[in-house]
Scaffold this motif. Structure first.
Motif, PDB file in Angstrom:
ATOM      1  N   UNK A  44       0.839  -1.196   0.000  1.00 55.47           N
ATOM      2  CA  UNK A  44       0.000   0.000   0.000  1.00 55.47           C
ATOM      3  C   UNK A  44       0.871   1.241   0.000  1.00 55.47           C
ATOM      4  N   UNK A  45       1.694   1.404   1.032  1.00 63.25           N
ATOM      5  CA  UNK A  45       2.609   2.540   1.097  1.00 63.25           C
ATOM      6  C   UNK A  45       3.990   2.191   0.542  1.00 63.25           C
ATOM      7  N   UNK A  46       4.429   0.956   0.738  1.00 62.39           N
ATOM      8  CA  UNK A  46       5.747   0.561   0.254  1.00 62.39           C
ATOM      9  C   UNK A  46       5.615  -0.608  -0.725  1.00 62.39           C
TER      10      UNK A  46
ATOM     11  N   UNK B 106       4.024   8.724  -5.169  1.00 61.60           N
ATOM     12  CA  UNK B 106       3.178   9.802  -4.647  1.00 61.60           C
ATOM     13  C   UNK B 106       2.673   9.574  -3.214  1.00 61.60           C
ATOM     14  N   UNK B 107       3.231   8.568  -2.526  1.00 63.89           N
ATOM     15  CA  UNK B 107       2.820   8.336  -1.142  1.00 63.89           C
ATOM     16  C   UNK B 107       3.157   9.538  -0.270  1.00 63.89           C
ATOM     17  N   UNK B 108       4.392  10.018  -0.357  1.00 61.38           N
ATOM     18  CA  UNK B 108       4.788  11.120   0.524  1.00 61.38           C
ATOM     19  C   UNK B 108       3.967  12.378   0.249  1.00 61.38           C
TER      20      UNK B 108
ATOM     21  N   UNK C 258     -15.173   3.086   5.552  1.00 62.52           N
ATOM     22  CA  UNK C 258     -14.999   3.443   4.148  1.00 62.52           C
ATOM     23  C   UNK C 258     -13.684   2.833   3.682  1.00 62.52           C
ATOM     24  N   UNK C 259     -13.668   2.294   2.466  1.00 63.99           N
ATOM     25  CA  UNK C 259     -12.507   1.544   2.000  1.00 63.99           C
ATOM     26  C   UNK C 259     -11.995   2.097   0.671  1.00 63.99           C
ATOM     27  N   UNK C 260     -10.699   2.390   0.643  1.00 63.52           N
ATOM     28  CA  UNK C 260     -10.019   2.773  -0.589  1.00 63.52           C
ATOM     29  C   UNK C 260      -9.054   1.654  -0.939  1.00 63.52           C
ATOM     30  N   UNK C 261      -9.332   0.954  -2.026  1.00 64.90           N
ATOM     31  CA  UNK C 261      -8.451  -0.109  -2.479  1.00 64.90           C
ATOM     32  C   UNK C 261      -7.285   0.465  -3.249  1.00 64.90           C
TER      33      UNK C 261
ATOM     34  N   UNK D 149      -1.416   6.600  -5.367  1.00 67.29           N
ATOM     35  CA  UNK D 149      -1.819   7.789  -4.611  1.00 67.29           C
ATOM     36  C   UNK D 149      -1.820   9.052  -5.444  1.00 67.29           C
ATOM     37  N   UNK D 150      -1.211   8.995  -6.611  1.00 71.04           N
ATOM     38  CA  UNK D 150      -1.317  10.126  -7.512  1.00 71.04           C
ATOM     39  C   UNK D 150      -2.744  10.395  -7.935  1.00 71.04           C
TER      40      UNK D 150
END
Length: 207
Positions: free
Chosen positions: A9-11, A85-87, A176-179, A203-204
């Motif tokens: 997800x983040x990494x 685009x995570x950061x 609420x869920x964001x895949x 995430x962009x």
């Protein structure tokens, strides 16, 4: 409350575990199959070891299996990249005053290595480790428990996760869920699109 998964997800770390699994199985002349992946993906390390022992009919202890995995992983989490685009997204959320936490099945020392590598710890007010809580992230009860620990209602939470099972569980708990898409798990994309409140390629999409 924004709740983020870590791996995938983040990494960009799912590939680390795919290679660990393939090497571990090859040492035992066993193929890497979808059935095996589904048994070990997105769950706590001890549960993975239990599944692996039973799936391969091994006489090794779970502790020995985990020790071999840890030897294969070594310091990989000190080199895993952030997903694109995570950061920037975390910066935007922090600037707007959003509360953020991690809820991960990652081994704590691996998680900390990745957080240190990318300086992510200051973004999150808390890190919830599934293995320390004694929960599996494929259960709605785990997400209700996480919300309780955070002092919020599930309906006040937004989960970001690449795992279909985790997204299903959080949705059932009332979140609420964001895949989040991950290239290693393309087979789950149609189901993720149908299930999630929003499904992003990265995430962009949110910037």
């Amino acid at each position: 409350m924004l709740i983020f998964d870590l791996d995938g997800t983040l990494i960009d770390s799912n590939g680390v575990w795919v290679e660990v699994d393939k090497t571990f199985l090859a040492r035992r002349n066993a193929p890497y199959t979808r059935e095996y992946y589904q048994g070990v993906a997105h769950t706590t390390l001890y549960k993975c070891a239990e599944f692996t022992r039973d799936y391969l009919h091994l006489e090794e202890s779970c502790e020995a299996i985990i020790a071999e995995w840890m030897d294969l992983v070594q310091d990989a989490y000190r080199h895993v990249a952030l997903k694109p685009h995570v950061r920037e997204y975390l910066d935007r959320c922090r600037a707007s005053g959003r509360r953020m936490v991690l809820f991960t099945a990652c081994v704590p020392e691996h998680c900390q290595a990745a957080l240190d590598r990318h300086g992510l710890a200051p973004y999150f007010e808390r890190v919830l480790y599934a293995q320390e809580l004694g929960v599996e992230k494929n259960s709605p009860a785990s997400f209700r428990h996480a919300a309780e620990l955070l002092g919020v209602q599930p309906r006040e939470c937004v989960l970001f996760d690449d795992s279909l099972a985790a997204c299903k569980a959080a949705k059932a708990a009332g979140m609420t869920v964001v895949g989040v898409a991950d290239d290693h798990f393309q087979d789950s994309r149609p189901d993720m699109r149908e299930l999630c409140d929003q499904y992003i390629s990265g995430f962009g999409d949110l910037l």
